[in-house]
Scaffold this motif. Structure first.
Motif, PDB file in Angstrom:
ATOM      1  N   ARG A  65      37.608  30.562  49.037  1.00 41.00           N
ATOM      2  CA  ARG A  65      38.243  31.864  49.308  1.00 41.00           C
ATOM      3  C   ARG A  65      39.547  32.070  49.654  1.00 41.00           C
ATOM      4  O   ARG A  65      40.266  32.846  49.234  1.00 41.00           O
ATOM      5  CB  ARG A  65      37.350  32.398  50.430  1.00 41.00           C
ATOM      6  CG  ARG A  65      35.766  32.840  50.064  1.00 41.00           C
ATOM      7  CD  ARG A  65      35.265  33.547  51.191  1.00 41.00           C
ATOM      8  NE  ARG A  65      35.007  32.993  52.535  1.00 41.00           N
ATOM      9  CZ  ARG A  65      34.241  32.286  52.812  1.00 41.00           C
ATOM     10  NH1 ARG A  65      33.147  31.749  51.911  1.00 41.00           N
ATOM     11  NH2 ARG A  65      34.306  31.242  54.178  1.00 41.00           N
ATOM     12  N   GLU A  66      40.264  31.058  50.420  1.00 42.53           N
ATOM     13  CA  GLU A  66      41.318  30.972  50.966  1.00 42.53           C
ATOM     14  C   GLU A  66      42.382  30.714  49.703  1.00 42.53           C
ATOM     15  O   GLU A  66      43.483  31.347  49.393  1.00 42.53           O
ATOM     16  CB  GLU A  66      41.790  29.847  51.895  1.00 42.53           C
ATOM     17  CG  GLU A  66      43.072  29.854  52.367  1.00 42.53           C
ATOM     18  CD  GLU A  66      43.511  31.010  53.262  1.00 42.53           C
ATOM     19  OE1 GLU A  66      44.715  31.211  53.467  1.00 42.53           O
ATOM     20  OE2 GLU A  66      42.497  31.632  53.929  1.00 42.53           O
ATOM     21  N   ALA A  67      42.022  29.916  48.752  1.00 43.96           N
ATOM     22  CA  ALA A  67      42.689  29.559  47.591  1.00 43.96           C
ATOM     23  C   ALA A  67      42.631  30.766  46.725  1.00 43.96           C
ATOM     24  O   ALA A  67      43.980  31.085  45.889  1.00 43.96           O
ATOM     25  CB  ALA A  67      42.154  28.302  46.702  1.00 43.96           C
ATOM     26  N   GLU A  68      41.661  31.357  46.351  1.00 44.32           N
ATOM     27  CA  GLU A  68      41.663  32.497  45.746  1.00 44.32           C
ATOM     28  C   GLU A  68      42.442  33.849  46.198  1.00 44.32           C
ATOM     29  O   GLU A  68      42.984  34.715  45.548  1.00 44.32           O
ATOM     30  CB  GLU A  68      40.157  32.954  45.228  1.00 44.32           C
ATOM     31  CG  GLU A  68      39.424  32.144  44.474  1.00 44.32           C
ATOM     32  CD  GLU A  68      37.917  32.236  44.426  1.00 44.32           C
ATOM     33  OE1 GLU A  68      37.556  33.309  45.129  1.00 44.32           O
ATOM     34  OE2 GLU A  68      37.365  31.656  43.818  1.00 44.32           O
ATOM     35  N   ALA A  69      42.484  33.949  47.817  1.00 43.37           N
ATOM     36  CA  ALA A  69      43.397  35.146  48.160  1.00 43.37           C
ATOM     37  C   ALA A  69      44.729  34.937  48.231  1.00 43.37           C
ATOM     38  O   ALA A  69      45.601  35.710  48.367  1.00 43.37           O
ATOM     39  CB  ALA A  69      42.754  35.107  49.680  1.00 43.37           C
ATOM     40  N   ARG A  70      45.137  33.680  48.190  1.00 43.26           N
ATOM     41  CA  ARG A  70      46.749  33.508  47.988  1.00 43.26           C
ATOM     42  C   ARG A  70      47.346  33.671  46.395  1.00 43.26           C
ATOM     43  O   ARG A  70      46.599  33.162  45.566  1.00 43.26           O
ATOM     44  CB  ARG A  70      47.077  31.984  48.562  1.00 43.26           C
ATOM     45  CG  ARG A  70      46.589  31.770  49.836  1.00 43.26           C
ATOM     46  CD  ARG A  70      47.067  30.366  50.342  1.00 43.26           C
ATOM     47  NE  ARG A  70      46.745  30.326  51.667  1.00 43.26           N
ATOM     48  CZ  ARG A  70      47.485  29.740  52.557  1.00 43.26           C
ATOM     49  NH1 ARG A  70      48.729  29.290  52.326  1.00 43.26           N
ATOM     50  NH2 ARG A  70      47.259  29.722  54.071  1.00 43.26           N
ATOM     51  N   PRO A  71      48.594  34.288  46.717  1.00 43.80           N
ATOM     52  CA  PRO A  71      48.990  34.338  45.234  1.00 43.80           C
ATOM     53  C   PRO A  71      49.575  32.766  44.756  1.00 43.80           C
ATOM     54  O   PRO A  71      49.832  32.065  45.723  1.00 43.80           O
ATOM     55  CB  PRO A  71      50.454  35.247  45.492  1.00 43.80           C
ATOM     56  CG  PRO A  71      50.715  35.196  46.895  1.00 43.80           C
ATOM     57  CD  PRO A  71      49.166  34.805  47.597  1.00 43.80           C
ATOM     58  N   PRO A  72      49.605  32.520  43.323  1.00 46.10           N
ATOM     59  CA  PRO A  72      50.238  31.463  43.172  1.00 46.10           C
ATOM     60  C   PRO A  72      51.514  30.995  43.390  1.00 46.10           C
ATOM     61  O   PRO A  72      52.431  31.983  43.442  1.00 46.10           O
ATOM     62  CB  PRO A  72      50.021  31.594  41.297  1.00 46.10           C
ATOM     63  CG  PRO A  72      49.655  32.880  41.188  1.00 46.10           C
ATOM     64  CD  PRO A  72      49.312  33.859  42.481  1.00 46.10           C
ATOM     65  N   HIS A  73      51.808  29.873  43.916  1.00 48.95           N
ATOM     66  CA  HIS A  73      53.265  29.383  43.971  1.00 48.95           C
ATOM     67  C   HIS A  73      53.985  28.988  43.167  1.00 48.95           C
ATOM     68  O   HIS A  73      53.238  28.156  42.256  1.00 48.95           O
ATOM     69  CB  HIS A  73      53.144  28.294  45.264  1.00 48.95           C
ATOM     70  CG  HIS A  73      54.374  27.817  45.539  1.00 48.95           C
ATOM     71  ND1 HIS A  73      55.368  28.659  46.336  1.00 48.95           N
ATOM     72  CD2 HIS A  73      55.006  26.701  45.341  1.00 48.95           C
ATOM     73  CE1 HIS A  73      56.459  27.724  46.517  1.00 48.95           C
ATOM     74  NE2 HIS A  73      56.157  26.617  45.925  1.00 48.95           N
ATOM     75  N   HIS A  74      55.146  29.334  42.611  1.00 48.89           N
ATOM     76  CA  HIS A  74      56.018  28.743  41.335  1.00 48.89           C
ATOM     77  C   HIS A  74      57.266  28.466  42.157  1.00 48.89           C
ATOM     78  O   HIS A  74      57.917  29.097  42.708  1.00 48.89           O
ATOM     79  CB  HIS A  74      56.270  30.259  40.659  1.00 48.89           C
ATOM     80  CG  HIS A  74      55.069  30.721  39.967  1.00 48.89           C
ATOM     81  ND1 HIS A  74      54.339  30.233  39.098  1.00 48.89           N
ATOM     82  CD2 HIS A  74      54.405  31.810  40.256  1.00 48.89           C
ATOM     83  CE1 HIS A  74      53.250  30.785  38.618  1.00 48.89           C
ATOM     84  NE2 HIS A  74      53.154  31.870  39.491  1.00 48.89           N
ATOM     85  N   PRO A  75      57.380  27.213  42.125  1.00 50.77           N
ATOM     86  CA  PRO A  75      58.612  26.553  42.426  1.00 50.77           C
ATOM     87  C   PRO A  75      59.857  27.157  41.750  1.00 50.77           C
ATOM     88  O   PRO A  75      59.757  27.295  40.696  1.00 50.77           O
ATOM     89  CB  PRO A  75      58.268  24.985  42.530  1.00 50.77           C
ATOM     90  CG  PRO A  75      57.512  24.918  41.500  1.00 50.77           C
ATOM     91  CD  PRO A  75      56.579  26.100  41.494  1.00 50.77           C
TER      92      PRO A  75
END
Length: 115
Positions: free
Chosen positions: A95-105
């Protein structure tokens, strides 16, 4: 008290945990257990009674003695209870992973290398 509560209460005692570990390696009589532990036969019997009432071991009469073995029913109840924590933790992580926007370095456009 539920089966898993009885098992956890029984296993709160380090001597009972030791007895369960010994019995897990193979069935034992009270005398054999007492020979492996720094406690008396009557004390082993008392601990076995608690483990038996919690459904973690069972006794089988063999002649004039009782031999104790693991009881899979009690162990299954305990494992099912503990598995819920694993399942709940994985579900919370998902749930936490799906709620966060993807991180793009960033690719260096915002940073300069020091020379």
């Amino acid at each position: 008290m539920t089966a898993h509560q009885a098992a956890l209460t029984a296993l709160a005692d380090p001597t009972r945990r030791s007895i369960l570990e010994i019995v897990a390696a193979g069935s034992r009589s009270v005398g054999a257990l007492a020979a492996e532990l720094p406690i008396s036969r009557p004390a082993v019997s008392q601990h076995l009674r608690v483990l038996r009432e919690a459904g973690l071991v069972r006794a089988e009469a063999q002649g004039t003695r009782h031999v104790y073995a693991l009881d899979p029913t009690g162990l299954t109840a305990l494992r099912d209870y503990l598995d819920r924590f694993w399942s709940d933790s994985l579900a919370a992580f998902a749930r936490e992973a799906e709620a966060r926007p993807p991180h793009h370095p960033s690719h260096g456009s915002d940073h300069q290398e020091n020379r």
